[in-house]
Design a protein around this motif. Structure first.
Motif, PDB file in Angstrom:
ATOM      1  N   VAL A 135      16.418  -4.722   7.500  1.00 25.67           N
ATOM      2  CA  VAL A 135      15.244  -4.429   8.319  1.00 25.67           C
ATOM      3  C   VAL A 135      14.568  -3.169   7.801  1.00 25.67           C
ATOM      4  O   VAL A 135      15.226  -2.146   7.583  1.00 25.67           O
ATOM      5  CB  VAL A 135      15.632  -4.232   9.801  1.00 25.67           C
ATOM      6  N   ALA A 136      13.257  -3.265   7.600  1.00 27.63           N
ATOM      7  CA  ALA A 136      12.448  -2.120   7.205  1.00 27.63           C
ATOM      8  C   ALA A 136      11.554  -1.723   8.378  1.00 27.63           C
ATOM      9  O   ALA A 136      11.204  -2.556   9.212  1.00 27.63           O
ATOM     10  CB  ALA A 136      11.584  -2.458   5.985  1.00 27.63           C
ATOM     11  N   PHE A 137      11.186  -0.448   8.421  1.00 27.11           N
ATOM     12  CA  PHE A 137      10.362   0.057   9.514  1.00 27.11           C
ATOM     13  C   PHE A 137       9.105   0.726   8.977  1.00 27.11           C
ATOM     14  O   PHE A 137       9.145   1.426   7.958  1.00 27.11           O
ATOM     15  CB  PHE A 137      11.141   1.068  10.362  1.00 27.11           C
ATOM     16  N   THR A 138       8.017   0.488   9.674  1.00 32.27           N
ATOM     17  CA  THR A 138       6.778   1.217   9.430  1.00 32.27           C
ATOM     18  C   THR A 138       6.209   1.638  10.779  1.00 32.27           C
ATOM     19  O   THR A 138       6.595   1.109  11.821  1.00 32.27           O
ATOM     20  CB  THR A 138       5.738   0.355   8.682  1.00 32.27           C
ATOM     21  N   ILE A 139       5.299   2.591  10.756  1.00 36.16           N
ATOM     22  CA  ILE A 139       4.573   3.001  11.954  1.00 36.16           C
ATOM     23  C   ILE A 139       3.092   2.851  11.660  1.00 36.16           C
ATOM     24  O   ILE A 139       2.557   3.501  10.757  1.00 36.16           O
ATOM     25  CB  ILE A 139       4.903   4.443  12.368  1.00 36.16           C
ATOM     26  N   ASN A 140       2.471   1.938  12.409  1.00 37.93           N
ATOM     27  CA  ASN A 140       1.060   1.611  12.178  1.00 37.93           C
ATOM     28  C   ASN A 140       0.797   1.298  10.712  1.00 37.93           C
ATOM     29  O   ASN A 140      -0.195   1.749  10.128  1.00 37.93           O
ATOM     30  CB  ASN A 140       0.161   2.746  12.671  1.00 37.93           C
ATOM     31  N   GLY A 141       1.717   0.534  10.118  1.00 42.28           N
ATOM     32  CA  GLY A 141       1.546   0.058   8.754  1.00 42.28           C
ATOM     33  C   GLY A 141       1.977   1.013   7.671  1.00 42.28           C
ATOM     34  O   GLY A 141       1.913   0.662   6.483  1.00 42.28           O
ATOM     35  N   THR A 143       4.901   3.703   5.932  1.00 48.02           N
ATOM     36  CA  THR A 143       6.285   4.151   5.874  1.00 48.02           C
ATOM     37  C   THR A 143       6.358   5.621   6.258  1.00 48.02           C
ATOM     38  O   THR A 143       5.526   6.429   5.822  1.00 48.02           O
ATOM     39  CB  THR A 143       6.858   3.965   4.460  1.00 48.02           C
ATOM     40  N   VAL A 144       7.317   5.975   7.093  1.00 52.43           N
ATOM     41  CA  VAL A 144       7.481   7.368   7.523  1.00 52.43           C
ATOM     42  C   VAL A 144       8.879   7.834   7.141  1.00 52.43           C
ATOM     43  O   VAL A 144       9.801   7.044   6.955  1.00 52.43           O
ATOM     44  CB  VAL A 144       7.274   7.518   9.042  1.00 52.43           C
ATOM     45  N   GLU A 145       9.041   9.137   7.025  1.00 49.54           N
ATOM     46  CA  GLU A 145      10.320   9.694   6.591  1.00 49.54           C
ATOM     47  C   GLU A 145      11.395   9.579   7.660  1.00 49.54           C
ATOM     48  O   GLU A 145      12.572   9.404   7.346  1.00 49.54           O
ATOM     49  CB  GLU A 145      10.145  11.156   6.178  1.00 49.54           C
ATOM     50  N   SER A 146      11.019   9.695   8.925  1.00 52.18           N
ATOM     51  CA  SER A 146      12.004   9.671   9.994  1.00 52.18           C
ATOM     52  C   SER A 146      11.309   9.436  11.324  1.00 52.18           C
ATOM     53  O   SER A 146      10.129   9.766  11.482  1.00 52.18           O
ATOM     54  CB  SER A 146      12.783  10.994  10.038  1.00 52.18           C
ATOM     55  N   PHE A 147      12.023   8.869  12.290  1.00 49.97           N
ATOM     56  CA  PHE A 147      11.484   8.717  13.639  1.00 49.97           C
ATOM     57  C   PHE A 147      11.615   9.998  14.445  1.00 49.97           C
ATOM     58  O   PHE A 147      10.739  10.348  15.222  1.00 49.97           O
ATOM     59  CB  PHE A 147      12.222   7.598  14.385  1.00 49.97           C
ATOM     60  N   ALA A 148      12.738  10.687  14.279  1.00 51.18           N
ATOM     61  CA  ALA A 148      13.002  11.867  15.105  1.00 51.18           C
ATOM     62  C   ALA A 148      13.574  13.033  14.297  1.00 51.18           C
ATOM     63  O   ALA A 148      14.134  13.968  14.870  1.00 51.18           O
ATOM     64  CB  ALA A 148      13.960  11.514  16.239  1.00 51.18           C
ATOM     65  N   GLY A 149      13.432  12.953  12.976  1.00 52.10           N
ATOM     66  CA  GLY A 149      13.812  14.083  12.145  1.00 52.10           C
ATOM     67  C   GLY A 149      15.251  14.101  11.679  1.00 52.10           C
ATOM     68  O   GLY A 149      15.680  15.080  11.054  1.00 52.10           O
ATOM     69  N   HIS A 150      16.014  13.025  11.928  1.00 57.03           N
ATOM     70  CA  HIS A 150      17.427  13.038  11.552  1.00 57.03           C
ATOM     71  C   HIS A 150      17.803  11.937  10.570  1.00 57.03           C
ATOM     72  O   HIS A 150      18.658  12.145   9.710  1.00 57.03           O
ATOM     73  CB  HIS A 150      18.305  12.896  12.803  1.00 57.03           C
ATOM     74  N   VAL A 151      17.217  10.762  10.709  1.00 58.05           N
ATOM     75  CA  VAL A 151      17.600   9.591   9.910  1.00 58.05           C
ATOM     76  C   VAL A 151      16.454   9.215   8.981  1.00 58.05           C
ATOM     77  O   VAL A 151      15.301   9.090   9.413  1.00 58.05           O
ATOM     78  CB  VAL A 151      17.954   8.397  10.822  1.00 58.05           C
ATOM     79  N   ASP A 152      16.762   9.021   7.698  1.00 60.59           N
ATOM     80  CA  ASP A 152      15.773   8.614   6.704  1.00 60.59           C
ATOM     81  C   ASP A 152      15.354   7.169   6.969  1.00 60.59           C
ATOM     82  O   ASP A 152      16.168   6.253   6.892  1.00 60.59           O
ATOM     83  CB  ASP A 152      16.373   8.750   5.309  1.00 60.59           C
ATOM     84  N   THR A 153      14.088   6.967   7.293  1.00 62.69           N
ATOM     85  CA  THR A 153      13.594   5.618   7.592  1.00 62.69           C
ATOM     86  C   THR A 153      12.730   5.042   6.468  1.00 62.69           C
ATOM     87  O   THR A 153      12.009   4.072   6.676  1.00 62.69           O
ATOM     88  CB  THR A 153      12.787   5.619   8.904  1.00 62.69           C
ATOM     89  N   THR A 154      12.826   5.639   5.269  1.00 63.38           N
ATOM     90  CA  THR A 154      12.063   5.101   4.140  1.00 63.38           C
ATOM     91  C   THR A 154      12.779   3.916   3.484  1.00 63.38           C
ATOM     92  O   THR A 154      12.158   3.150   2.755  1.00 63.38           O
ATOM     93  CB  THR A 154      11.812   6.183   3.080  1.00 63.38           C
ATOM     94  N   ALA A 155      14.078   3.787   3.746  1.00 59.98           N
ATOM     95  CA  ALA A 155      14.860   2.705   3.148  1.00 59.98           C
ATOM     96  C   ALA A 155      15.048   1.578   4.152  1.00 59.98           C
ATOM     97  O   ALA A 155      14.809   1.724   5.349  1.00 59.98           O
ATOM     98  CB  ALA A 155      16.222   3.232   2.682  1.00 59.98           C
ATOM     99  N   GLN A 156      15.503   0.432   3.654  1.00 56.91           N
ATOM    100  CA  GLN A 156      15.821  -0.682   4.535  1.00 56.91           C
ATOM    101  C   GLN A 156      17.197  -0.472   5.158  1.00 56.91           C
ATOM    102  O   GLN A 156      18.067   0.185   4.569  1.00 56.91           O
ATOM    103  CB  GLN A 156      15.806  -1.988   3.744  1.00 56.91           C
ATOM    104  N   PHE A 157      17.380  -1.026   6.357  1.00 55.53           N
ATOM    105  CA  PHE A 157      18.641  -0.891   7.077  1.00 55.53           C
ATOM    106  C   PHE A 157      19.360  -2.229   7.133  1.00 55.53           C
ATOM    107  O   PHE A 157      18.745  -3.272   7.369  1.00 55.53           O
ATOM    108  CB  PHE A 157      18.393  -0.397   8.509  1.00 55.53           C
ATOM    109  N   VAL A 158      20.664  -2.194   6.921  1.00 51.62           N
ATOM    110  CA  VAL A 158      21.513  -3.372   7.069  1.00 51.62           C
ATOM    111  C   VAL A 158      22.548  -3.073   8.140  1.00 51.62           C
ATOM    112  O   VAL A 158      22.722  -1.927   8.560  1.00 51.62           O
ATOM    113  CB  VAL A 158      22.218  -3.732   5.742  1.00 51.62           C
TER     114      VAL A 158
END
Length: 262
Positions: A135-141, A143-158
């Protein structure tokens, strides 16, 4: 539960493709939703089976309801780390990758909570659509570095290894507050030492029966277990499934469900 309660208090302030889900005869679809609880092992995932009406985009509906906080757990020991102003724009799937595009987002739950909130989506969506493996995440299309400053959200999650994320014991055959008629069987999953699952049956907050059963596999594998009851008087009961430390006897993991016998 104190740590998780503090996190949820902050959330409350903010609040004013083939399916693995099964179709029911009343045009409802059963979906396994993942929530979080604060346990002796830290924040762990627990699941509940919930019903959804038929919609054109079930994936979007489920994840939107989870992220917006519309889906609240039935079990008071669990919580949904999402909520408040969080929204989902879309859920798209290309090959084995699902992309969840979030809209407005506010997630203030700390480092461990941020990872488990992401895990809630990843485990729910990959359960709902078995073909999805990441699963990959974007915000309004974007890619962002993190949702809350702790977890890297630039990569896909398994899905992480289940014993790192899931609670070692889960009662999964019934949701909290179910009304049933004897005889019946409680069942669930466990990843415990030598596959042992201790159980206790309570009535009016007093233990009236107890014992142990064995799951089909011991940790690091996750096995199935069950407990059957032939005859219980009508009334309100609690079933507990527990694991105690083989080292010092302390409580290692637990799950419980309140239920009513008719």
């Amino acid at each position: 539960m104190k740590k998780l309660a503090l996190l949820m208090a902050s959330l409350l302030l903010l609040t004013g493709c083939a399916q693995s889900a099964t179709e029911n005869s009343d045009d409802k679809t059963s979906v396994k939703i993942y929530f979080v609880a604060d346990t002796p092992r830290g924040f762990k995932l627990f699941s509940e089976i919930r019903q959804f009406s038929a919609v054109d985009d079930l994936n979007l509906q489920v994840i939107s309801d989870l992220v917006s906080g519309k889906l609240a757990p039935l079990d008071p020991d669990y919580t949904n780390l999402w909520g408040g102003t969080n929204t989902v724009n879309s859920v798209s799937i290309t090959d084995s990758v699902a992309t969840v595009d979030l809209g407005e987002i506010s997630l203030n739950v700390g480092a461990e909570g941020e990872q488990r909130a992401i895990d809630q989506i990843v485990w729910t969506l990959t359960e709902l659509v078995p073909a999805v493996t990441s699963v990959a995440f974007t915000i309004n299309g974007k890619t962002v570095e993190s949702f809350a400053g702790h977890v890297d959200t630039t990569a896909q999650f398994v899905r992480a290894i289940d014993y790192e994320v899931l609670n070692p014991i889960q009662i999964s055959s019934f949701n909290e507050g179910v009304e049933i008629t004897a005889p019946f069987t409680f069942s669930g999953q466990a990843c415990t030492f030598e596959a042992n699952v201790v159980w206790k049956l309570l009535h009016n907050d007093k233990v009236i029966n107890e014992g142990f059963t064995t799951a089909t596999s011991g940790c690091p594998d996750r096995g199935d277990w069950s407990i059957s009851f032939e005859d219980l008087e009508p009334g309100e009961y609690t079933i507990q499934a527990l694991e105690y430390s083989a080292e010092d006897g302390s409580l290692f993991a637990e799950d419980d469900k309140n239920f009513t016998v008719n």
